[in-house]
Design an enzyme around this catalytic site. Sequence first.
Site, PDB file in Angstrom:
ATOM      1  N   GLU A  22      41.621  40.873  42.504  1.00  0.00           N
ATOM      2  CA  GLU A  22      41.769  42.310  42.224  1.00  0.00           C
ATOM      3  C   GLU A  22      42.824  42.942  43.127  1.00  0.00           C
ATOM      4  O   GLU A  22      43.422  43.947  42.772  1.00  0.00           O
ATOM      5  CB  GLU A  22      40.434  43.049  42.442  1.00  0.00           C
ATOM      6  CG  GLU A  22      39.555  43.047  41.221  1.00  0.00           C
ATOM      7  CD  GLU A  22      38.405  44.054  41.284  1.00  0.00           C
ATOM      8  OE1 GLU A  22      38.177  44.681  42.335  1.00  0.00           O
ATOM      9  OE2 GLU A  22      37.711  44.198  40.259  1.00  0.00           O
ATOM     10  N   HIS A  59      34.555  15.119  40.934  1.00  0.00           N
ATOM     11  CA  HIS A  59      34.186  14.273  39.802  1.00  0.00           C
ATOM     12  C   HIS A  59      34.406  14.980  38.472  1.00  0.00           C
ATOM     13  O   HIS A  59      33.983  14.494  37.430  1.00  0.00           O
ATOM     14  CB  HIS A  59      32.730  13.822  39.965  1.00  0.00           C
ATOM     15  CG  HIS A  59      32.544  13.025  41.233  1.00  0.00           C
ATOM     16  ND1 HIS A  59      32.571  11.663  41.264  1.00  0.00           N
ATOM     17  CD2 HIS A  59      32.407  13.435  42.525  1.00  0.00           C
ATOM     18  CE1 HIS A  59      32.424  11.246  42.523  1.00  0.00           C
ATOM     19  NE2 HIS A  59      32.329  12.311  43.308  1.00  0.00           N
ATOM     20  N   LYS A 111      36.788  47.971  29.675  1.00  0.00           N
ATOM     21  CA  LYS A 111      35.718  48.984  29.640  1.00  0.00           C
ATOM     22  C   LYS A 111      35.978  49.965  28.508  1.00  0.00           C
ATOM     23  O   LYS A 111      35.072  50.308  27.746  1.00  0.00           O
ATOM     24  CB  LYS A 111      35.660  49.751  30.965  1.00  0.00           C
ATOM     25  CG  LYS A 111      35.189  48.906  32.136  1.00  0.00           C
ATOM     26  CD  LYS A 111      35.110  49.738  33.412  1.00  0.00           C
ATOM     27  CE  LYS A 111      34.812  48.848  34.600  1.00  0.00           C
ATOM     28  NZ  LYS A 111      34.937  49.539  35.877  1.00  0.00           N
TER      29      LYS A 111
HETATM   30  O1  LIG Z   1      30.328  49.635  42.604  1.00  0.00           O
HETATM   31  P1  LIG Z   1      30.728  49.951  41.219  1.00  0.00           P
HETATM   32  O2  LIG Z   1      31.395  51.281  41.101  1.00  0.00           O
HETATM   33  O3  LIG Z   1      29.561  49.816  40.262  1.00  0.00           O
HETATM   34  O4  LIG Z   1      31.815  48.906  40.775  1.00  0.00           O
HETATM   35  C1  LIG Z   1      31.563  47.544  40.672  1.00  0.00           C
HETATM   36  C2  LIG Z   1      32.830  46.778  40.381  1.00  0.00           C
HETATM   37  O5  LIG Z   1      33.277  47.065  39.086  1.00  0.00           O
HETATM   38  C3  LIG Z   1      34.562  47.518  38.813  1.00  0.00           C
HETATM   39  O6  LIG Z   1      34.887  47.439  37.483  1.00  0.00           O
HETATM   40  C4  LIG Z   1      35.668  47.034  39.722  1.00  0.00           C
HETATM   41  O7  LIG Z   1      36.618  46.225  39.106  1.00  0.00           O
HETATM   42  C5  LIG Z   1      35.200  46.384  40.975  1.00  0.00           C
HETATM   43  O8  LIG Z   1      36.193  46.551  41.948  1.00  0.00           O
HETATM   44  C6  LIG Z   1      33.901  46.952  41.446  1.00  0.00           C
HETATM   45  O9  LIG Z   1      33.521  46.323  42.640  1.00  0.00           O
END
Ligand SMILES: O=P(O)(O)OC[C@H]1O[C@H](O)[C@H](O)[C@@H](O)[C@@H]1O
Length: 445
Positions: A287, A308, A422
């Site tokens: 990331e 293996h 997302k």
């Molecule tokens: O802690 P949160 O806001 O739930 O995020 C949880 C995770 O999801 C995201 O999509 C990011 O890509 C991550 O960098 C992050 O650690």
Amino acid sequence: MENLKINISKTFDFISEEKVNGYKSEVASHLKSLYEKTGRGNDYLGWVNLPSSIDDTELADIEATAASLRSKADIVVVVGIGGSYLGARAVIDALSNSFDHLLTDRKDPVVVYAGQNIGEDYTAELLDLLKDKSFALVVISKSGTTTEPALAFRLLKDLLESKYSANETKERIVAITDAKKGALRTLANQKGYKTYVIPDDVGGRYSVLTPVGLLPIAVAGIDIRAFVKGAQDMEKTTAHEAENSAAATYAAVRNELYRNGKGTEILVNYQPKLHFVAEWWKQLYGESEGKEHKGIFPAAVDFSTDLHSMGQYIQEGVRNIFETVLSVNKANREVIIPRDEADLDGLNYLAGKRVDKVNKMAELGTLLAHVDGGVPNIQIEIPELNAYYIGQLLYFFEIACGISGYILGVNPFDQPGVEAYKSNMFALLEKPGFEEETKAIKAKL
Ligand SMILES: O=P(O)(O)OC[C@H]1O[C@H](O)[C@H](O)[C@@H](O)[C@@H]1O
């Protein structure tokens, strides 16, 4: 206490030592911008001084909360994903018995995880398991709006509420999230859960030294003070040794390898307990660096298991890889190989030796074979697996990642690319507010 060490001598068949040394002044200036918070992404540099800024009151409070959860629950479910999951799991797995969940004479609760996937079978099986068990929840989300943990938390909270009174449910939930923003903050405030704050200037993948990592680690019965002390010592050593530190060397050598066509780094362990340290590392480096169509692809293997399965490719496949080996000097336990009269398995030549001796020779033999096969090798020597050295190791990787990302020329502290899936998922699920995206995505199907 010693420090972990880095050995890069087995990269010099592939890149020039002089060139690696040539990064020093650049590394020094990147370290300066990390410490002075002047580089790219400088609003996310709160993690740099986390080890030295954690105070005793904070640690004592986390220990007290952990003790309360430990006394109440046989199973503690840590709900989170990405940076809100991997740090805790990395440390807990590295320092726990390999068969922890099967131990019956236990003083520590079993820690299990949820919200790190959306598998319906996983979810159903977890709910089945918890139905008749005494359990508690630590729910972690920096944004407080991530779908996976929010979904798991809704289900687990419902189950808790169906088992216990409102007051008892409240006592069994701890939320770790933003100070003000997000659905989890609103819910926690409304329900009166105990909460911890993830500081604004600490991104998820750099948050293991906040309550995000420390609370679950303490719940698992691990000494968080030793863990923090390891990180503190690494913070000091890196600042003191600056461009000659292990972190600076790692950042420089991996960038020089990258510039010489080595676009994939494989993090190798010979201790299966380190599997999740590699998962944590993959998020940290992936990331942080994989952007603007640049960056080393972070991969990982568990050896000798994967020798293996993946050994063939590493030995003879495309020569665009290098390995970074987590080499643990000393095993914590001793198992001596017995002599056998009949020796039908032909193993008597090993009789009287430790299993770790065989592991070490597998490690050395593999290193030499892979270097001969065209795979540069970086070795990170860890004196032994304990909380102190895991603290050193994780901070070492974090600070090296900051320097490395700056050498690469990206902002190592954002992750804009993660939003694309997302947005598609929300459009496909017809989430309110995504009407236009829903129309557009349906036209593509
Ligand atoms: O802690 P949160 O806001 O739930 O995020 C949880 C995770 O999801 C995201 O999509 C990011 O890509 C991550 O960098 C992050 O650690």
